[in-house]
Scaffold this active site. Sequence first.
Site, mmCIF file in Angstrom:
data_model
loop_
_atom_site.group_PDB
_atom_site.id
_atom_site.type_symbol
_atom_site.label_atom_id
_atom_site.label_comp_id
_atom_site.label_asym_id
_atom_site.label_seq_id
_atom_site.Cartn_x
_atom_site.Cartn_y
_atom_site.Cartn_z
ATOM 1 N N GLU A 1 20.664 21.464 -1.944
ATOM 2 C CA GLU A 1 21.124 21.081 -3.116
ATOM 3 C C GLU A 1 21.380 19.509 -3.049
ATOM 4 O O GLU A 1 22.222 18.901 -3.218
ATOM 5 C CB GLU A 1 22.344 21.609 -3.667
ATOM 6 C CG GLU A 1 22.207 23.182 -3.929
ATOM 7 C CD GLU A 1 23.451 23.868 -4.480
ATOM 8 O OE1 GLU A 1 24.638 23.338 -4.188
ATOM 9 O OE2 GLU A 1 23.295 24.906 -4.946
ATOM 10 N N GLU B 1 19.029 30.906 -3.705
ATOM 11 C CA GLU B 1 20.456 31.199 -4.120
ATOM 12 C C GLU B 1 20.641 31.716 -5.368
ATOM 13 O O GLU B 1 20.188 31.072 -6.515
ATOM 14 C CB GLU B 1 21.297 30.100 -3.908
ATOM 15 C CG GLU B 1 21.613 29.443 -2.560
ATOM 16 C CD GLU B 1 22.756 28.385 -2.337
ATOM 17 O OE1 GLU B 1 23.743 28.433 -3.215
ATOM 18 O OE2 GLU B 1 22.481 27.469 -1.417
#
Length: 483
Positions: free
Chosen positions: A191, A383
């Site tokens: 991220e 995810e």
Amino acid sequence: MFINNGFKEDFLWGGATAANQIEGAYNKDGKGMSSADFVEFIPKSQRTGDHNMDMTSEHVQKVLSDDYDGRFPKRDGIDFYYTYKEDIKLFAELGFKAFRMSIHWSRIFPNGYDLEPNEAGLAFYDDVFDTLLSYNIEPVVTLSHYETPFGLTEKYNGWVNREVINHFVRYTETMFNRYKDKVKYWITFNEINIINISPYTGGGIISDKEDNPITASYQALHHQFVASALATKSLKQIIPHAQMGCMLARMKHYPYTCNPEDVLKAQQEDQANLLYTDVQAKGEYPNYYHKFLADNNIDLEITDADLAIIKQYPVDYISFSYYMSLLSSVTPEGETTGGNLMNSLKNPYLTASDWGWQIDPIGLRIVLNELWDRYQKPLFIVENGLGAKDVVEDGKIHDDYRIEYLQQHISEAKKAIEDGVDLIGYLAWGPIDLISMSTSEMSKRYGFIYVDQDDYGNGSKKRFKKDSFDWYKKVIETNGHTL
Ligand code: BG6
């Protein structure tokens, strides 16, 4: 005409984790401290804001003092450092084809700037990879998942300093050389967009040490882009058949109304989120970013050599996390709700998790289509999942809410494949319960496997299968036909 009607034969089904949320053993066998080891658990009733996502100099000093008595769950994780063999056996029973994990950088280079790696750390990951491979589970390895060695914070204030690029390159080359026969799928930064939301979490940066924290976070981001491209360069030299991915917390913004001003706002907020993949997939800074920097008086040090390396070494695939969508409005009044890294206005068409994250399975199909249209590179969901409180009844956990969440998201992913998207895998977040990234709670659970441990570390740490365990096993067994 070519029509895709489902998941590919070699689809990478599995689960995803991060070292700091599972391993524990934070000071064992030569490991140094990392940014995650300073993150404290604050019970919900005592939280005053998002203070545990960022870090102040004052707090670090407090934590470093000998008499400080806080609770730091990411230091202990779920003991995976000791239980990985039995945990991986359970993943094999689930039928995993892939397992995403990260390397705790400070287990290899304890301070981050050391010149020689720590052999005990290297040997640990050798054994984890060997165990995975013995079950034909493909490791998907994140090189940096919110675990900057604390030595780099002390010496350089983290990624703000260009010098950190060299330390990262040394670390990544050590990884590629050591694991070249074991790992094909790599990801540089988890991220990567978090660095502009929580500079400490994403880059080990203590913002109050910077005169201009906003500029500092964008400078640090630039360093990560360069570091990622250099790591891709090394990967191609050391393991030519390996694949490098970028990783974005995809935060799709919908306009709150059909007022064109809201639509424009949503487009701009979407661009701000897609900046990261634009750079890493296309190899250059987009025009809208130059405008953003100028409008905000952000002056960065970017060399021609930096731009050349970013251009030359884009990523091979695009991996991303997807939990929810958000709303954009020019008049952002109304009820807000929590979210992954960012809060949002409430969307009246969606329900939300107990933590306020709005559940939007169709959003996943939208996101997959958009990413594919924009980049034409293989996509990898690394995810997705539902954080929920589980109740143990007679040793069983009936988590139909989790099954429903996953079932709906996977079926939208399947529709996106039918739309023509090239999706190579789906990894559920936290296949085994782990420490929450944002709150350091244990009670926010994502797993198919329950870990008997509470927010304070009490419990037997024994593993139990939840109802979702058998469900996901069947999904994998049937390659997504039975959902
Ligand atoms: C992602 C992170 O943002 O979301 C993970 O990459 C994190 O590390 C996951 O655990 C879920 O967030 P949380 O805060 O519920 O753990």
